[in-house]
Design a protein around this motif. Structure first.
Motif, short mmCIF file in Angstrom:
data_model
loop_
_atom_site.label_atom_id
_atom_site.label_comp_id
_atom_site.label_asym_id
_atom_site.label_seq_id
_atom_site.Cartn_x
_atom_site.Cartn_y
_atom_site.Cartn_z
N ASN A 67 0.81 -1.22 0.00
CA ASN A 67 0.00 0.00 0.00
C ASN A 67 0.85 1.27 0.00
O ASN A 67 0.41 2.32 0.47
CB ASN A 67 -0.97 0.02 1.19
N LYS A 208 -6.28 1.48 3.65
CA LYS A 208 -6.71 1.02 2.33
C LYS A 208 -7.67 2.04 1.72
O LYS A 208 -8.39 2.74 2.43
CB LYS A 208 -7.37 -0.36 2.41
N GLN A 210 -10.86 3.59 -0.27
CA GLN A 210 -12.30 3.36 -0.34
C GLN A 210 -12.88 4.20 -1.46
O GLN A 210 -12.23 5.11 -1.98
CB GLN A 210 -12.96 3.71 1.00
N ALA A 245 -12.62 -2.66 -6.65
CA ALA A 245 -12.91 -4.04 -6.26
C ALA A 245 -11.79 -4.98 -6.70
O ALA A 245 -11.39 -5.88 -5.94
CB ALA A 245 -14.24 -4.47 -6.88
N SER A 247 -8.57 -4.25 -7.32
CA SER A 247 -7.28 -3.96 -6.65
C SER A 247 -7.36 -4.13 -5.14
O SER A 247 -6.32 -4.12 -4.46
CB SER A 247 -6.83 -2.53 -6.98
N GLU A 248 -8.56 -4.24 -4.61
CA GLU A 248 -8.79 -4.49 -3.19
C GLU A 248 -8.20 -3.42 -2.29
O GLU A 248 -7.79 -3.67 -1.15
CB GLU A 248 -8.30 -5.89 -2.79
N GLY A 249 -8.14 -2.19 -2.81
CA GLY A 249 -7.87 -1.05 -1.95
C GLY A 249 -6.43 -0.71 -1.66
O GLY A 249 -6.17 0.16 -0.83
N THR A 250 -5.45 -1.34 -2.30
CA THR A 250 -4.06 -0.97 -2.08
C THR A 250 -3.49 -0.33 -3.34
O THR A 250 -3.80 -0.74 -4.45
CB THR A 250 -3.18 -2.17 -1.67
N GLU A 253 -1.42 -2.68 -5.74
CA GLU A 253 -2.25 -3.50 -6.64
C GLU A 253 -2.92 -2.64 -7.69
O GLU A 253 -3.06 -3.06 -8.85
CB GLU A 253 -3.30 -4.26 -5.82
N SER A 285 -6.54 -10.75 -8.79
CA SER A 285 -6.60 -10.02 -7.54
C SER A 285 -5.91 -10.79 -6.42
O SER A 285 -5.72 -12.02 -6.51
CB SER A 285 -8.06 -9.77 -7.14
N SER A 287 -7.01 -11.74 -3.52
CA SER A 287 -7.87 -12.79 -2.98
C SER A 287 -7.89 -14.00 -3.89
O SER A 287 -7.83 -15.16 -3.43
CB SER A 287 -9.29 -12.25 -2.78
#
Length: 296
Positions: A67, A208, A210, A245, A247-250, A253, A285, A287
């Motif tokens: 991040n 992270k 939003q 969604a 990149s999951e907030g970092t 990514e 991603s 996850s």
């Protein structure tokens, strides 16, 4: 009307290059100074110019993996590169960046500092290394010592962790310098074993991302440095939501995703990032990577 209004001038200068040349340029390192990063950068600058006193201010830079912590502190260190000191034995280096060893080791950390400065490492006791480190750091007129991956101290026993934290306190006190420790959220747990460290180090968080105005502004900044000839309008709500969604907030990514999408858009002659490009660029991603690893 000027062409390529969606791009930064430095990007426009390269937008007519061929596909592979643009892709190569895209892969070079870049710094996007979003507001939270700029605020932390300002606080780091304050540390450099803080007058020396027995108890100097310190910082813990906390954020999840990938991040932007390391990128931020290296950008800060680049602003304070070492300078030649013709009248002295050592260079002048107000800021020094080092990594914590994989496990809490006083001797290993001293060796890391000396190796970073291309100094000979004493082969005798940790005490000899400590004396040499203090001598060298005083000689280079250090003001801020940055220790990345400081959460690594959790890899040792409680006794080893305490010894490592005591070493950090000693260096700060002896040299009257500010120390910046960087790491994941585990770092807060690591320093909790020492109330003095907790009291001396102010945490600064890189949370992270939003879906808000700041994230959409970040996407605007990214779009300016992506060498695509057509505007993608990444900050448009639906596209922005898709990017967040994936990149999951970092920010690490996010950068990887946008780079892969840009390369795919260039090579397929789309010249813009769309939903289809995001879905077909090959990005996986965090996850999904974890799920794939679990199947192996």
């Amino acid at each position: 009307m000027m062409r390529y209004e969606h791009l930064h001038p430095s990007t426009i200068a390269r937008i007519e290059l061929d596909a592979e040349q643009r892709i190569q340029w895209l892969k070079t390192s870049r710094w996007i100074g979003y507001p939270r990063a700029q605020a932390i950068m300002g606080k780091l600058e304050d540390l450099v110019h803080y007058p020396q006193e027995p108890r100097m201010p310190n910082m813990l830079l906390i954020g999840s993996s990938n991040n932007g912590k390391t990128r931020l502190i290296k950008q800060f260190a680049q602003r304070h590169l070492a300078e030649e000191n013709r009248g002295g034995e050592h260079i002048v280096a107000p800021v020094l960046y080092v990594q914590a060893p994989p496990a809490p080791s006083e001797s290993g950390f001293y060796a890391e500092i000396l190796n970073t400065l291309f100094e000979k490492v004493p082969t005798s006791s940790p005490e000899a290394k400590r004396v040499r480190v203090v001598q060298v750091l005083r000689g280079i007129q250090l003001r801020v010592l940055i220790i990345d991956e400081l959460h690594n101290i959790l890899a040792g026993t409680t006794v080893k962790q305490q010894q490592f934290l005591n070493m950090i306190k000693y260096l700060g006190n002896e040299l009257q310098i500010s120390i910046v420790g960087c790491g994941t959220g585990d770092l807060l747990r690591a320093v909790s074993i020492d109330p003095q460290i907790q009291n001396r180090f102010i945490p600064e968080l890189l949370p992270k991302w939003q879906m808000n105005k700041e994230f959409r502004q970040l996407l605007k900044s990214f779009e300016q440095v992506l060498p695509l000839r057509n505007p993608s309008v990444l900050h448009e709500p639906v596209l922005a939501g898709k990017i967040l969604a994936m990149s999951e907030g970092t920010i690490g990514e996010l950068s990887n995703l946008l780079n892969m999408a840009t390369i795919h858009a260039i090579r397929t002659a789309h010249e813009q990032i769309t939903m289809d490009v995001l879905n077909s660029c090959g990005y996986v991603s965090p996850s999904d990577r974890t799920k794939l690893a679990a199947r192996v």
